[in-house]
Design an enzyme around this catalytic site. Structure first.
Site, PDB file in Angstrom:
ATOM      1  N   SER A   1      81.390  17.352   9.199  1.00 32.98           N
ATOM      2  CA  SER A   1      80.371  17.068   8.180  1.00 32.98           C
ATOM      3  C   SER A   1      79.559  15.805   8.449  1.00 32.98           C
ATOM      4  CB  SER A   1      81.025  16.971   6.800  1.00 32.98           C
ATOM      5  OG  SER A   1      82.085  16.029   6.802  1.00 32.98           O
TER       6      SER A   1
ATOM      7  N   GLU B   1      73.112   9.016  -8.076  1.00 32.79           N
ATOM      8  CA  GLU B   1      74.292   8.168  -8.144  1.00 32.79           C
ATOM      9  C   GLU B   1      74.904   8.138  -6.751  1.00 32.79           C
ATOM     10  OE1 GLU B   1      74.402  11.426  -8.740  1.00 32.79           O
ATOM     11  OE2 GLU B   1      75.909  11.779  -7.188  1.00 32.79           O
TER      12      GLU B   1
ATOM     13  N   LYS C   1      74.558  15.764   4.082  1.00 29.63           N
ATOM     14  CA  LYS C   1      73.951  15.506   2.768  1.00 29.63           C
ATOM     15  C   LYS C   1      72.433  15.653   2.768  1.00 29.63           C
ATOM     16  CE  LYS C   1      77.488  12.880   0.396  1.00 29.63           C
ATOM     17  NZ  LYS C   1      78.580  12.607   1.376  1.00 29.63           N
TER      18      LYS C   1
HETATM   19  C1  LIG Z   1      79.923  12.937   1.144  1.00 26.10           C
HETATM   20  C2  LIG Z   1      80.643  13.442   2.333  1.00 26.10           C
HETATM   21  C3  LIG Z   1      81.662  14.412   2.244  1.00 26.10           C
HETATM   22  C4  LIG Z   1      82.172  14.944   0.954  1.00 26.10           C
HETATM   23  O1  LIG Z   1      81.248  15.567   0.130  1.00 26.10           O
HETATM   24  P1  LIG Z   1      81.222  17.142  -0.067  1.00 26.10           P
HETATM   25  O2  LIG Z   1      80.258  17.345  -1.176  1.00 26.10           O
HETATM   26  O3  LIG Z   1      82.606  17.595  -0.406  1.00 26.10           O
HETATM   27  O4  LIG Z   1      80.767  17.718   1.205  1.00 26.10           O
HETATM   28  C5  LIG Z   1      82.240  14.874   3.409  1.00 26.10           C
HETATM   29  N1  LIG Z   1      81.869  14.396   4.621  1.00 26.10           N
HETATM   30  C6  LIG Z   1      80.897  13.472   4.746  1.00 26.10           C
HETATM   31  C7  LIG Z   1      80.538  12.999   6.107  1.00 26.10           C
HETATM   32  C8  LIG Z   1      80.257  12.959   3.617  1.00 26.10           C
HETATM   33  O5  LIG Z   1      79.301  12.031   3.766  1.00 26.10           O
END
Ligand SMILES: *Cc1c(COP(=O)(O)O)cnc(C)c1O
Length: 394
Positions: free
Chosen positions: A382, A119, A97
């Protein structure tokens, strides 16, 4: 070893924010003017050399990019395919993010914004936004549903520590959707505020902006796999909430027709309506400013989603993923809560890497799809999973 070029993909600057019949901006006139201004500013500013220089410098020095592409040997042996993990979990603040937050905060600063608003549901985007705002010395308000603020007390404390004000709302179901409505209301009334959106959702130009800033992931991953293996992967995998980390990875390989693309959605229990798998169970609908898939009831009204992963728990989805699904360029499938928990534990034991429960959906999808295929694949990790360790349901 060739140096990996860090930065977003120019190809993501093409297009007008529509993806086939999806995307666009379904918004009241008061917002139209603001978002047109944002769109024009974005298009001009990111093409400037000094913007790129400042963004890339932050990505390298503050986030720690490029993030490694790691060959997960024990996982590969277990599955019977060669699996690389793109380590977004090693970024500052522990997830992808921050890439988007830094890009947008640079835009905000250059637009002369006096205040950042955002948000958040689980608090992850709120913490990344508060971090970026602290870095730039701009004041920050994060809107949250009352129930979410109670459930995510630790992240509320983190945001406050970073100097942000957390504004809770008692409207509606007191969760993410209501936080978006509250933030939008504030945005309309405050001309000096910049709305820093956290995923590839909402009205144009946000899906384009977020997709562009997250394309740093796929740009690096493509260079890295060519460097390591001398060829493109057979397939790539990501978890899909709103769709930002997924589009980040996918964007690097969209033009490579030989690369199969897979998105794992928050499947919840695996059956409608106890799910957050929007592309698997939803219908094309206008929701929160954009035309894309959405989870709806029989009358076509949006319904709340359910997933063990807070970051995937959203009834909407990026319009670009809707397009990639309909055209068949990417495939999406629900991964159940139970499958994600199993992958969360498995990766911890096999590799010494605890993935976020969100990312575990991508790992679980890859394990299913790649079993004994002897294929070469990349899985986007992610985020890191420390935040999920104390949960009793995991
Ligand atoms: C917020 C988040 C997601 C999901 O958000 P996307 O916009 O679909 O990427 C996925 N993995 C992690 C670790 C997150 O913090």
């Amino acid at each position: 070893m060739a140096e990996i070029k860090v930065g977003p993909l120019e190809s993501m600057l093409q297009g007008d924010g529509t993806y086939g019949s999806y995307g666009g901006a379904y918004i009241p006139p008061v917002l139209e003017e603001k978002l047109n201004k944002l769109s024009d500013f974005f298009e001009q500013e990111v093409r400037k050399g000094d913007f790129q220089k400042e963004f890339v410098k932050l990505l390298k020095q503050y986030v720690g990019r490029p993030s490694p592409l790691y060959l997960a040997k024990r996982l590969s042996d277990y599955v019977g395919s060669t699996i690389y993990l793109k380590r977004e979990d090693l970024n500052h603040t522990g997830a992808h993010k921050i890439n988007n937050c830094l890009g947008q905060i640079l835009l905000a600063k250059r637009m002369g914004a006096k205040e950042i608003i955002a948000e958040t549901g689980a608090g992850q985007h709120g913490v990344a936004t508060a971090t970026a705002a602290a870095l730039m010395g701009i004041s920050c308000k994060v809107f949250m549903g009352e129930i979410d603020a109670e459930r995510q007390a630790l992240n509320v404390r983190r945001m406050e520590l970073l100097g942000a004000e957390v504004v809770t709302t008692s409207l509606g179901s007191r969760t993410l959707k209501d936080a978006v409505d509250a933030a939008l209301g504030y945005y309309i009334e405050n001309p000096d505020a910049f709305y820093l959106l956290g995923s590839q959702v909402g009205p144009h130009p946000y899906p384009k902006i977020v997709g562009y800033f997250q394309s740093v992931i796929g740009n690096e991953a493509r260079q890295q796999i060519l460097e390591e293996e001398g060829r493109l992967p057979d397939s790539i995998f990501a978890a899909v909430g709103g769709g930002s980390n997924a589009i980040g990875l996918f964007s690097g390989f969209l033009a490579d027709k030989s690369v199969k693309i897979y998105g794992g959605e928050g499947g919840g229990s695996g059956t409608y309506p106890n799910t957050a798998a929007t592309l698997s169970f939803g219908k094309p609908t206008v929701f929160q400013g954009t035309n894309s898939y959405c989870l709806v009831d029989e009358e076509g009204n949006p319904i709340p989603s359910h997933s063990i992963a807070a970051g995937l728990d959203y009834p909407g989805i990026s319009p670009q993923h809707a397009y990639l699904k309909d055209t068949g360029r990417a495939q999406y499938a629900p991964i159940t809560d139970a499958e994600a928990v199993e992958a969360y534990k498995l990766l911890s034991r096999l590799e010494g890497i605890t993935p976020a429960i969100e990312s575990s959906h991508a790992v679980a999808y890859a394990i299913k799809e790649l079993k004994d295929k002897k294929a070469l694949a990349i899985v986007n990790l992610s985020g890191r999973g420390d935040k999920d360790v104390e949960r009793e349901d995991i």
